[in-house]
Design a protein around this motif. Structure first.
Motif, PDB file in Angstrom:
ATOM      1  N   ALA A   1       4.511  17.675   3.699  1.00 25.61           N
ATOM      2  CA  ALA A   1       4.636  18.104   5.097  1.00 25.61           C
ATOM      3  C   ALA A   1       3.406  17.700   5.901  1.00 25.61           C
ATOM      4  O   ALA A   1       3.526  17.205   7.039  1.00 25.61           O
ATOM      5  N   LEU A   2       2.226  17.892   5.341  1.00 25.78           N
ATOM      6  CA  LEU A   2       0.995  17.508   6.042  1.00 25.78           C
ATOM      7  C   LEU A   2       0.945  16.007   6.229  1.00 25.78           C
ATOM      8  O   LEU A   2       0.544  15.511   7.294  1.00 25.78           O
ATOM      9  N   GLY A   3       1.344  15.266   5.191  1.00 29.10           N
ATOM     10  CA  GLY A   3       1.331  13.817   5.294  1.00 29.10           C
ATOM     11  C   GLY A   3       2.220  13.313   6.413  1.00 29.10           C
ATOM     12  O   GLY A   3       1.826  12.423   7.183  1.00 29.10           O
ATOM     13  N   LEU A   4       3.422  13.861   6.532  1.00 28.39           N
ATOM     14  CA  LEU A   4       4.325  13.431   7.598  1.00 28.39           C
ATOM     15  C   LEU A   4       3.785  13.833   8.963  1.00 28.39           C
ATOM     16  O   LEU A   4       3.868  13.061   9.924  1.00 28.39           O
ATOM     17  N   ARG A   5       3.217  15.022   9.074  1.00 32.39           N
ATOM     18  CA  ARG A   5       2.652  15.469  10.348  1.00 32.39           C
ATOM     19  C   ARG A   5       1.550  14.515  10.811  1.00 32.39           C
ATOM     20  O   ARG A   5       1.528  14.074  11.973  1.00 32.39           O
ATOM     21  N   ARG A   6       0.645  14.189   9.883  1.00 32.60           N
ATOM     22  CA  ARG A   6      -0.439  13.270  10.249  1.00 32.60           C
ATOM     23  C   ARG A   6       0.089  11.854  10.479  1.00 32.60           C
ATOM     24  O   ARG A   6      -0.421  11.134  11.345  1.00 32.60           O
ATOM     25  N   ALA A   7       1.079  11.439   9.697  1.00 33.94           N
ATOM     26  CA  ALA A   7       1.640  10.099   9.874  1.00 33.94           C
ATOM     27  C   ALA A   7       2.254   9.941  11.258  1.00 33.94           C
ATOM     28  O   ALA A   7       2.091   8.896  11.905  1.00 33.94           O
ATOM     29  N   ARG A   8       2.947  10.939  11.724  1.00 33.60           N
ATOM     30  CA  ARG A   8       3.536  10.874  13.072  1.00 33.60           C
ATOM     31  C   ARG A   8       2.431  10.803  14.133  1.00 33.60           C
ATOM     32  O   ARG A   8       2.528  10.038  15.094  1.00 33.60           O
ATOM     33  N   ALA A   9       1.381  11.582  13.930  1.00 37.74           N
ATOM     34  CA  ALA A   9       0.257  11.543  14.871  1.00 37.74           C
ATOM     35  C   ALA A   9      -0.442  10.187  14.817  1.00 37.74           C
ATOM     36  O   ALA A   9      -0.807   9.613  15.859  1.00 37.74           O
ATOM     37  N   ALA A  10      -0.625   9.661  13.600  1.00 38.02           N
ATOM     38  CA  ALA A  10      -1.293   8.372  13.447  1.00 38.02           C
ATOM     39  C   ALA A  10      -0.483   7.251  14.084  1.00 38.02           C
ATOM     40  O   ALA A  10      -1.027   6.332  14.704  1.00 38.02           O
TER      41      ALA A  10
ATOM     42  N   VAL B   1       0.844  -1.203   0.000  1.00 30.57           N
ATOM     43  CA  VAL B   1       0.000   0.000   0.000  1.00 30.57           C
ATOM     44  C   VAL B   1       0.879   1.253   0.000  1.00 30.57           C
ATOM     45  O   VAL B   1       2.036   1.222   0.413  1.00 30.57           O
ATOM     46  N   VAL B   2       0.295   2.348  -0.471  1.00 29.84           N
ATOM     47  CA  VAL B   2       0.987   3.632  -0.416  1.00 29.84           C
ATOM     48  C   VAL B   2       1.345   3.953   1.034  1.00 29.84           C
ATOM     49  O   VAL B   2       0.523   3.805   1.937  1.00 29.84           O
ATOM     50  N   ARG B   3       2.589   4.351   1.254  1.00 31.92           N
ATOM     51  CA  ARG B   3       3.047   4.658   2.617  1.00 31.92           C
ATOM     52  C   ARG B   3       2.144   5.703   3.276  1.00 31.92           C
ATOM     53  O   ARG B   3       1.701   6.663   2.621  1.00 31.92           O
ATOM     54  N   HIS B   4       1.913   5.531   4.579  1.00 30.23           N
ATOM     55  CA  HIS B   4       0.942   6.417   5.212  1.00 30.23           C
ATOM     56  C   HIS B   4       1.442   7.857   5.333  1.00 30.23           C
ATOM     57  O   HIS B   4       0.648   8.778   5.465  1.00 30.23           O
ATOM     58  N   ALA B   5       2.742   8.078   5.238  1.00 33.39           N
ATOM     59  CA  ALA B   5       3.242   9.445   5.235  1.00 33.39           C
ATOM     60  C   ALA B   5       2.824  10.193   3.969  1.00 33.39           C
ATOM     61  O   ALA B   5       2.788  11.426   3.962  1.00 33.39           O
ATOM     62  N   SER B   6       2.513   9.468   2.910  1.00 39.20           N
ATOM     63  CA  SER B   6       1.972  10.095   1.699  1.00 39.20           C
ATOM     64  C   SER B   6       0.460   9.997   1.647  1.00 39.20           C
ATOM     65  O   SER B   6      -0.229  10.954   1.259  1.00 39.20           O
ATOM     66  N   ARG B   7      -0.068   8.842   2.039  1.00 49.55           N
ATOM     67  CA  ARG B   7      -1.521   8.620   1.978  1.00 49.55           C
ATOM     68  C   ARG B   7      -2.273   9.692   2.769  1.00 49.55           C
ATOM     69  O   ARG B   7      -3.334  10.171   2.347  1.00 49.55           O
ATOM     70  N   LEU B   8      -1.723  10.065   3.916  1.00 50.18           N
ATOM     71  CA  LEU B   8      -2.393  11.035   4.777  1.00 50.18           C
ATOM     72  C   LEU B   8      -2.145  12.475   4.349  1.00 50.18           C
ATOM     73  O   LEU B   8      -2.657  13.402   4.975  1.00 50.18           O
TER      74      LEU B   8
ATOM     75  N   GLU C   1       9.896   4.430  10.240  1.00 45.66           N
ATOM     76  CA  GLU C   1      10.541   5.078  11.379  1.00 45.66           C
ATOM     77  C   GLU C   1      11.410   6.256  10.943  1.00 45.66           C
ATOM     78  O   GLU C   1      11.853   7.054  11.782  1.00 45.66           O
ATOM     79  N   LEU C   2      11.656   6.375   9.640  1.00 46.52           N
ATOM     80  CA  LEU C   2      12.378   7.519   9.090  1.00 46.52           C
ATOM     81  C   LEU C   2      11.423   8.573   8.533  1.00 46.52           C
ATOM     82  O   LEU C   2      11.866   9.631   8.072  1.00 46.52           O
ATOM     83  N   GLY C   3      10.133   8.271   8.543  1.00 45.15           N
ATOM     84  CA  GLY C   3       9.152   9.179   7.951  1.00 45.15           C
ATOM     85  C   GLY C   3       9.138   9.117   6.442  1.00 45.15           C
ATOM     86  O   GLY C   3       8.680  10.064   5.780  1.00 45.15           O
ATOM     87  N   LEU C   4       9.604   8.003   5.858  1.00 50.36           N
ATOM     88  CA  LEU C   4       9.698   7.922   4.402  1.00 50.36           C
ATOM     89  C   LEU C   4       8.337   8.081   3.740  1.00 50.36           C
ATOM     90  O   LEU C   4       7.376   7.419   4.116  1.00 50.36           O
ATOM     91  N   PRO C   5       8.264   8.929   2.729  1.00 50.89           N
ATOM     92  CA  PRO C   5       7.048   8.998   1.917  1.00 50.89           C
ATOM     93  C   PRO C   5       7.122   7.995   0.783  1.00 50.89           C
ATOM     94  O   PRO C   5       8.146   7.344   0.557  1.00 50.89           O
TER      95      PRO C   5
END
Length: 537
Positions: free
Chosen positions: A357-366, A328-335, A384-388
């Protein structure tokens, strides 16, 4: 690290995609020695187990999920001795090892299938697979089933019969009504258990048994799209007969010490139906895909959490949580897309692009929300690196069979499978000793490299590292959810988990002591939008 016999109940399990984790020899393809050399990273991160995607001999038409030999290692990845060293080193570090098992289909290059082609219609060799005569004059497929990769699910052989392949044409489906098939997989289980593996992630666990009459079914199957529980029951997915297979497998695993486990990849709904796979005499875990698919909305997430916990508690099973994997598309991009955007099966340069930037912010929260839940959690390498997602990969590099079989209408899963960045200034960003990389790495990979994040306050790696330590310290995996009034918040033991989905900052209770926050609080100590906080009150 976890040592008790039911370690899986609160384990954090890290998925390694062998092609893309670490390359020891510079050929551009990850391998088992490369994984072994990087295991200390997983120990330091704080996970409990590693799950390896397939490394078996394979023509690699579907990235190793087309297995030609279940008892070997593809030379691209090493040899059996390298697998033994990996298992030994992982155990030395206190990490459990789970390997992928692909029982729905083999590769068309598997010795069994080659024998079936040579033996001809009506032979015992063909009874190991699903061969049928065609319709009409024999020049039409036996039924209307479609491959989840696109196109027909049947391929005609030179002698006029057809064989079923619910996935790629190079992945013929096995006939699980055949006792020889069942005995073979019991033997395969023992082969790897004897080598020390701690469990198996079972690919397409809901697909082994097909309805005997192979009835026509014209509804659309999508790759990893799940099924409509209100629609007609499909004749190829979630058949009753799968359960007796897993009961027999469970009996084999229970012969071994150390808590060996079975994990179901089963896109089954509703949650009560999925929970049947994790009854006490079947599997130990099942991936929680409804949670992965849930939109970034508090009501929907709460409903999925409640339904998942209720269904699994009813059968005495743990609940798993997952946000990303190799499919699946990584959640740092999906979000990073507007809330409510349907999950897409891949992103190309000409497609709508997520807000990074929004995707990573939400991914960290998720992620912080997910790790605050009781049960077991799965992490996908690089999150764990925040990879998109690699959303601008040139199409000529794509290898996913879905790209070709869909007539280039579905980008496929290559974007989430790009080799990892370990060192910002090294060749291939430290993936290997040379510049080679089987899929191209984006130029932005340097900013996500591990050596740019370790020891850096506020980095995504440090967030994961801290969260995993606190999760263990506070026993969150063995806790429970007690929803709180007001915004999206629940207690798990002594920890309050608060996620702000709204536009305005959220107040924490008076006297709350913050343990961890996915982003800094505002100047007034409030939780900003798209932020999760762990606190004790």
């Amino acid at each position: 690290m976890l040592q008790n016999h039911d370690w899986w109940r609160d384990a954090v399990i890290y998925q390694v995609y062998p092609r893309s984790f670490a390359d020891s020899d510079g050929d551009g393809m990850g391998d088992l020695p490369g994984i072994t050399g990087r295991l200390p990273h997983l120990r330091e991160l704080g996970v409990d187990a590693v799950w390896l995607s397939p490394f078996y001999p394979s023509p690699q038409h579907d990235a190793g999920y087309d297995v030609a030999d279940y008892r070997g290692v593809d030379p691209r990845f090493g040899g059996l001795g390298d697998a033994d060293k990996l298992i030994t080193e992982a155990h030395h570090l206190g990490l459990k090892v789970i390997v992928d098992l692909v029982p729905n289909h083999t590769s068309s290059e598997h010795a069994w299938f080659q024998a079936a082609l040579a033996a001809g219609p009506g032979s015992p060799e063909r009874e190991r697979y699903i061969f049928r005569d065609g319709e009409g004059a024999g020049d039409q497929p036996p039924n209307s089933w479609k491959s989840v990769f696109g196109g027909d699910a049947w391929e005609r052989t030179p002698d006029g019969q057809w064989y079923l392949h619910l996935f790629d044409v190079s992945q013929p489906d096995l006939n699980w009504d055949n006792p020889e098939v069942r005995e073979e997989f019991l033997s395969i289980l023992r082969f790897w258990l004897d080598r020390g593996v701690d469990g198996f992630r079972v690919d397409v666990a809901h697909g082994l048994v097909k309805e005997r009459n192979l009835a026509d079914w014209t509804n659309t199957s999508t790759i990893l799209g799940g099924l409509d529980p209100a629609g007609p029951p499909p004749p190829m997915w979630d058949q009753e007969g799968v359960h007796e297979i897993y009961q027999s497998w469970r009996r084999v695993l229970d012969e071994y010490e150390g808590g060996r486990i079975l994990v179901a990849e089963a896109w089954v709904a509703p949650a009560s139906r999925l929970a049947r796979y994790v009854r006490p005499d079947e599997m130990h875990q099942a991936f929680n895909f409804p949670y992965l698919d849930a939109p970034w909305k508090p009501a929907e997430l709460r409903q999925v959490i409640d339904d998942s916990l209720a269904a699994n508690n009813a059968v005495g099973a743990t609940t798993t949580w997952v946000l990303s994997n190799h499919d699946v598309v990584r959640h740092a991009s999906r979000l990073g897309f507007p809330v409510g955007t349907p999950r897409v099966p891949g992103i190309g340069a000409e497609d709508p692009q997520p807000d990074t930037a929004l995707g990573l912010r939400r991914a960290r929260a998720a992620t912080l929300l997910m790790l605050g839940l009781p049960g077991s959690a799965y992490l996908y390498q690089g999150e764990e690196l925040g990879l998109p997602e690699h959303t601008t990969m040139p199409d000529e590099f794509r290898e996913d069979p879905a790209w070709e079989r869909s007539g280039h209408t579905e980008r496929g899963r290559d974007g989430c499978r790009v080799p990892l960045p370990w060192e910002a200034d090294a060749p291939s960003y430290g993936f290997g000793p040379a510049d080679a990389s089987w899929l191209p790495q984006p130029a932005t990979w340097a900013e996500y490299a591990l050596d740019r994040q370790q020891g850096v306050a506020g980095s995504t790696w440090e967030l994961y590292h801290s969260a995993l330590g606190l999760r263990r310290e506070h026993g969150l995996g063995r806790g429970s959810v007690a929803w709180q009034d007001g915004p999206f918040a629940f207690r798990n033991g002594d920890v309050l988990v608060v996620t702000n989905f709204g536009a305005e900052p959220v107040e924490l209770p008076a006297g709350a002591r913050v343990l961890l926050s996915s982003e800094p609080l505002d100047d007034d100590g409030r939780v900003p939008t798209d932020v999760t906080v762990w606190a004790v009150v």
